[in-house]
Design a protein around this motif. Structure first.
Motif, short mmCIF file in Angstrom:
data_model
loop_
_atom_site.label_atom_id
_atom_site.label_comp_id
_atom_site.label_asym_id
_atom_site.label_seq_id
_atom_site.Cartn_x
_atom_site.Cartn_y
_atom_site.Cartn_z
N MET A 105 0.83 -1.21 0.00
CA MET A 105 0.00 0.00 0.00
C MET A 105 0.86 1.26 0.00
SD MET A 105 -2.99 -1.21 2.64
CE MET A 105 -3.66 0.44 2.76
N SER A 160 0.89 4.09 -2.84
CA SER A 160 0.61 5.50 -2.53
C SER A 160 1.70 6.41 -3.05
CB SER A 160 0.44 5.69 -1.02
OG SER A 160 1.68 5.57 -0.33
N ALA A 188 -5.14 -4.44 0.78
CA ALA A 188 -4.11 -4.27 -0.24
C ALA A 188 -4.46 -5.03 -1.52
CB ALA A 188 -2.75 -4.73 0.29
N GLN A 210 -7.34 -3.41 -3.48
CA GLN A 210 -6.92 -2.24 -4.24
C GLN A 210 -6.10 -2.62 -5.47
OE1 GLN A 210 -5.00 0.16 -1.22
NE2 GLN A 210 -6.94 1.05 -0.56
N TYR A 261 -7.53 5.08 4.17
CA TYR A 261 -6.70 4.12 3.43
C TYR A 261 -7.33 3.74 2.09
CZ TYR A 261 -3.46 3.32 7.31
OH TYR A 261 -2.49 3.46 8.28
N VAL A 277 -5.73 5.41 -1.02
CA VAL A 277 -4.36 5.09 -1.45
C VAL A 277 -4.22 5.00 -2.97
CG1 VAL A 277 -2.65 3.23 -1.48
CG2 VAL A 277 -3.50 4.09 0.70
#
Length: 417
Positions: A97, A101, A141, A144, A280, A283
């Motif tokens: 992550m 980012s 994670a 995403q 979060y 991100v």
């Protein structure tokens, strides 16, 4: 299941099977913005070439908009070069992550995490709630990265979580809420409706438990768990059972910052996104174009300690009187270190002088923790761990951040939770 337990502008949620509800809105008053700038600078200043790279700090820097671009690049490069061999599931997920980012490709770290989660063993029904914190990060994670491949992993995780009988843990509940909200929002088209129902049921229970812990002053759980809880309540599709006044939470947190409660880099990393109206889940949407931020002046910045200042003495005790553990001991040593030294330096000096004070550390989502002293190691199955106390008060900071004062008595006590 018993353990289940911000964005600045008001948000609305409308989804199949849920009612539309208005979220509480909050923001940092202009007069208090310097407090937020101050803790962000403190957090960014913790990034040095000799410090262990903390992915949570990089995530917070990128979500907030980094002031110290050199520290941002240093931390990103160190995480890119990190070895995945000895990382836990949670640590690996945080690094993925953090790199995302920073608009950096995490490479094979994603496939490694996916394989680890595919073979993640179901815990026993009474497994400690913190056991699920790392897997929660992993689901987030992977969601995403690729919601389609993450779907069966997230469903398996949700089922295990749903039937957990361990007491609720705020950090784990909030992180699980963020992870399953991501999955709920990104269920691939054409998927079975059972996935949405499963995620909805687990989210409803988690949000209920979080909202039950909203205090009258706005704090959710305690001041250090409030940051993640704010993120969870600001994105969840499920309405909290108890009305949440986000501005009251924000005002109380700002007061705590004013009183010096947030000076640990990890605690700052947990609260900073909410103070900036981020979570979060943002991100993947961080813009990595060069910014024009200027580092603000840190208010009330203390003067550096003179290099000629005499050493301080820290009284350090290691204690294990726990039944069922073979090796009993209670040893105390006076340790001399430079003023301003963190507790980790005290432990290292004690270890250098006496092998009985030998210790080992583990990197966790909250930073460096001591996992073993004098060959007595923490054990998740037996619920044992090393707790550090100042007198009888547990430390709110890790060994790499807490700075003991002269003649302070620090005790490392082996105990059960």
């Amino acid at each position: 299941m018993t353990w289940f337990t911000l964005h600045i502008l008001p948000l609305l949620w409308a989804a199949a099977g849920t009612s539309t509800w208005t979220r509480s809105s909050c923001s940092v008053p202009l007069a208090k913005q310097s407090l937020v700038d101050g803790i962000q600078v403190l957090m960014e200043n913790s990034v040095t070439s000799s410090a262990h790279p903390n992915p949570s700090v990089l995530i917070a820097m990128n979500l907030a908009g980094a002031y110290n671009v050199e520290a941002q690049k240093l931390l990103t490069d160190k995480l890119m070069a990190s070895d995945t061999a000895d990382l836990t599931i949670g640590q690996l997920a945080l690094i993925i992550m953090a790199l995302n980012s920073s608009c950096r490709d995490p490479g094979n770290k994603v496939s490694i995490l996916q394989r680890q989660m595919e073979t993640w063993p179901p815990s026993s029904p009474d497994a400690p709630a913190p056991t699920f914190y790392g897997p929660s990060l992993a689901v987030l994670a992977l969601c995403q990265e690729n919601p389609k491949t993450a779907l069966p992993i997230a469903a398996r995780f949700a089922k295990i979580l749903r039937f957990s009988s361990s007491p609720f843990n705020m950090d784990t509940g909030a992180m699980a809420t963020l992870a399953l909200t991501c999955m709920y929002n990104k269920i691939p088209e054409g998927s079975e409706e059972g996935y949405r129902i499963l995620f909805s049921q687990v989210l409803e229970e988690a949000v209920k438990n979080i909202s039950m812990r909203i205090k009258d002053n706005g704090i959710i759980g305690d001041i250090y768990s409030t940051g993640l809880a704010m993120q969870a309540l600001s994105v969840t599709p499920k309405q909290p059972n108890k009305e949440w006044n986000c501005q009251k939470t924000m005002d109380t947190i700002l007061t705590e910052i004013e009183h010096g409660k947030f000076h640990n880099p990890m605690s700052i990393a947990q609260i900073l996104p909410s103070l900036k109206g981020k979570t979060y889940l943002d991100v993947p949407h961080v813009s990595c174009s060069p910014g024009h931020e200027v580092q603000p002046t840190l208010p009330n910045q203390p003067s550096p300690v003179p290099t000629t200042a005499p050493n301080i003495t820290v009284i350090y005790t290691i204690n294990n009187q726990l039944r069922g553990v073979e090796l009993f001991f209670n040893e105390t040593m006076d340790v001399s270190v430079k003023p301003g030294s963190v507790l980790l330096v005290v432990l290292e000096e004690a270890q250098r002088r006496n092998s009985m004070f030998k210790f080992e550390t583990t990197m966790t989502s909250w930073g460096l923790v001591v996992s073993s002293i004098n060959n007595v190691a923490e054990n998740v199955q037996e619920r044992t761990y090393w707790q550090f106390l100042n007198g009888k008060t547990p430390l709110n900071e890790g060994v790499a951040d807490y700075k003991p004062s002269d003649h302070e008595h620090i005790t490392a006590n082996f105990t059960r939770y």
